[in-house]
Design an enzyme around this catalytic site. Structure first.
Site, PDB file in Angstrom:
ATOM      1  N   ASN A 149      43.458  67.517  17.395  1.00  0.00           N
ATOM      2  CA  ASN A 149      44.440  66.912  18.302  1.00  0.00           C
ATOM      3  C   ASN A 149      45.020  67.942  19.264  1.00  0.00           C
ATOM      4  OD1 ASN A 149      44.579  64.127  17.711  1.00  0.00           O
ATOM      5  ND2 ASN A 149      45.631  64.566  15.785  1.00  0.00           N
ATOM      6  N   CYS A 170      39.013  59.679  16.518  1.00  0.00           N
ATOM      7  CA  CYS A 170      40.355  59.416  16.005  1.00  0.00           C
ATOM      8  C   CYS A 170      40.225  58.312  14.972  1.00  0.00           C
ATOM      9  CB  CYS A 170      41.280  58.983  17.147  1.00  0.00           C
ATOM     10  SG  CYS A 170      42.974  58.617  16.627  1.00  0.00           S
ATOM     11  N   TYR A 251      51.409  54.899  18.402  1.00  0.00           N
ATOM     12  CA  TYR A 251      51.947  55.984  19.225  1.00  0.00           C
ATOM     13  C   TYR A 251      52.692  55.477  20.456  1.00  0.00           C
ATOM     14  CZ  TYR A 251      49.397  59.296  16.359  1.00  0.00           C
ATOM     15  OH  TYR A 251      48.957  60.048  15.303  1.00  0.00           O
TER      16      TYR A 251
END
Length: 445
Positions: A149, A170, A251
């Site tokens: 990341n 991911c 997110y």
């Protein structure tokens, strides 16, 4: 099928048992003959623990895989077929600094977005590109599967500044498939999801269960609980979801519920108990478990670390690349016109057709303005972040940070940038001494 050499850069990571589980389960299909775990001297102790655990896992499974552990990255990469990167430059100490500096200045502290993600990208891009140079020389035909990341930014840096084949991964998309399959009581193959966006900023624009669109179930609140457990959950307002016309990922809370997230983080900051502190404790617990010679499989405690199903995402992708399965995967690749409102050369996270050593992004359709606005701004921030990390241009870095929606002003961006550059001086070879002139403290918080 020719034997596969698979190399894991960051092999001492606590995530490695998750990956090994998938490798062992698919050894026969993929003819995986050797797995190389490589790390740096600072990670030598963890690498040794992981090597012993890996060998116990292989032995218990009766698998013919040979496990190698080394700090010689070039040896590990030479003639590899697949290289997986799962590194954390600066370790958990620097992650904690990223969070604490951000929150101290009144902005969200998070490891993949905002000021924290920005600084993590700065530390990581030079190292990833150095790995790529080794691959270009020693394994030019290998695929790089990047889990490091912020995955989208790191993948974009490789796409723009290396010749190797790269795809960013991911576990967010595969988690959606798992959750919707459970919600509707169906098999994974009965679920189809349309995604549009970039890493950690993807929207679900449609959801199909056995060919029938069920997006309205979520938009109207009939089905809930589709988000990742390790992302703070305050729930979504149904009126907001209906007007958005899409499902945000976990997110998105940092953007759509900034005040609530920041309020929670400020309280954690006062107690010296942020997510970084929690992860440090989880890591200690995990490595105590890994050291136990009786442990011969992935422990359940690893679920606390937030990487559920990541091995499945990696191994399923390798299977599709290697066996020409022509499956769909949601991964980070060069846009190439898939999302028409973004430049062709940037990294996007969309559904892709994966064939024999070829990955083709599929067009997700028209992007409505309520998605397009945030998407374009964050992508522009990512473009500038890559450019600044490569050139060492402080002005570009300032523009990148100022542009990010979680940074409220240029004044705030300037203060945060100056402090982060100081603290990260050992990790920023591209920046000159004028920008990094003040003394770096060993530990700021």
């Amino acid at each position: 099928m020719q034997p596969i050499k698979l190399t894991v850069v960051g092999g001492g990571s606590s995530y490695t048992p998750e990956l090994l589980e998938g490798i062992i389960a698919n050894q026969k299909l993929l003819s995986i003959s050797e797995v190389w775990l490589v790390d740096i001297p600072e990670g030598q102790e963890k690498l040794a623990i992981m090597e012993r655990l890996a060998k116990r896992m292989v032995q218990k499974a009766g698998s013919p895989i040979t496990i190698h552990a080394t700090m010689n990255r070039r040896q590990a990469i030479k003639d590899a077929d697949y290289v997986i990167t799962q590194i954390r430059v600066g370790g958990l100490k620097m992650r904690r600094n990223d969070e604490y500096i951000s929150i101290k200045h009144g902005v969200v502290g998070q490891e993949t977005t905002g000021a924290g993600g920005f600084m993590k990208a700065f530390r990581t891009i030079p190292v990833i590109l150095d790995i790529c140079r080794d691959m270009e020389e020693l394994a030019p035909n290998a695929w790089l599967l990047n889990f490091t990341n912020p995955a989208g930014i790191i993948t974009e840096a490789v796409l723009k500044h290396s010749s190797i084949k790269v795809v960013g991964l991911c576990n967010n998309p595969i988690n959606f498939y798992k959750k919707f399959a459970r919600t509707y009581g169906v098999e994974g193959e009965d679920v189809r999801i349309n995604f549009v966006g970039i890493n950690h900023l993807i929207w679900i624009t449609d959801l199909f269960i056995k060919g029938e669109s069920r997006l309205e179930d979520i938009l109207t609140g009939k089905a809930t609980g589709y988000e990742a457990e390790n992302i703070p959950s305050f729930g979504w307002d149904n009126e907001f979801l209906r007007s958005l016309g899409a499902l945000p990922c976990g997110y998105h809370k940092y953007y759509y519920q900034t005040d609530r997230i920041l309020g929670q983080q400020l309280e954690e900051y006062r107690k010296q108990r942020t997510r970084a502190d929690e992860v440090r404790e989880v890591e200690k617990e995990l490595f105590k478990i890994y050291q136990n010679p009786e442990v011969k499989e992935k422990p359940k405690a690893l679920e606390k670390r937030g990487g559920a199903h990541y091995s499945e995402a990696a191994i399923e992708l390798i299977k599709s690349i290697h066996t020409d399965a022509k499956d769909l995967h949601t991964v980070n690749v060069r846009n190439n016109g898939a999302i028409s409102c973004l430049p062709d050369d940037v990294s996007v996270e969309v559904n892709c057709l994966v064939e024999n050593h070829q990955i083709t992004p599929l067009q997700p359709g028209k992007v409505p303005p309520q998605i397009r606005g945030l998407l374009q701004v964050v992508k522009a921030y990512e473009e500038l972040t890559v450019e600044a990390a490569i050139t060492g241009d402080k002005g570009i870095a300032l523009q990148a940070l100022t542009l990010h929606p979680l940074i409220p002003s240029a004044e705030k961006a300037t203060i945060i940038l100056d402090e982060m550059l100081q603290v990260n001086k050992p990790y920023l070879p591209a920046f000159n001494e004028d920008d990094l002139s003040r003394t770096t403290r060993e530990e700021v918080y």
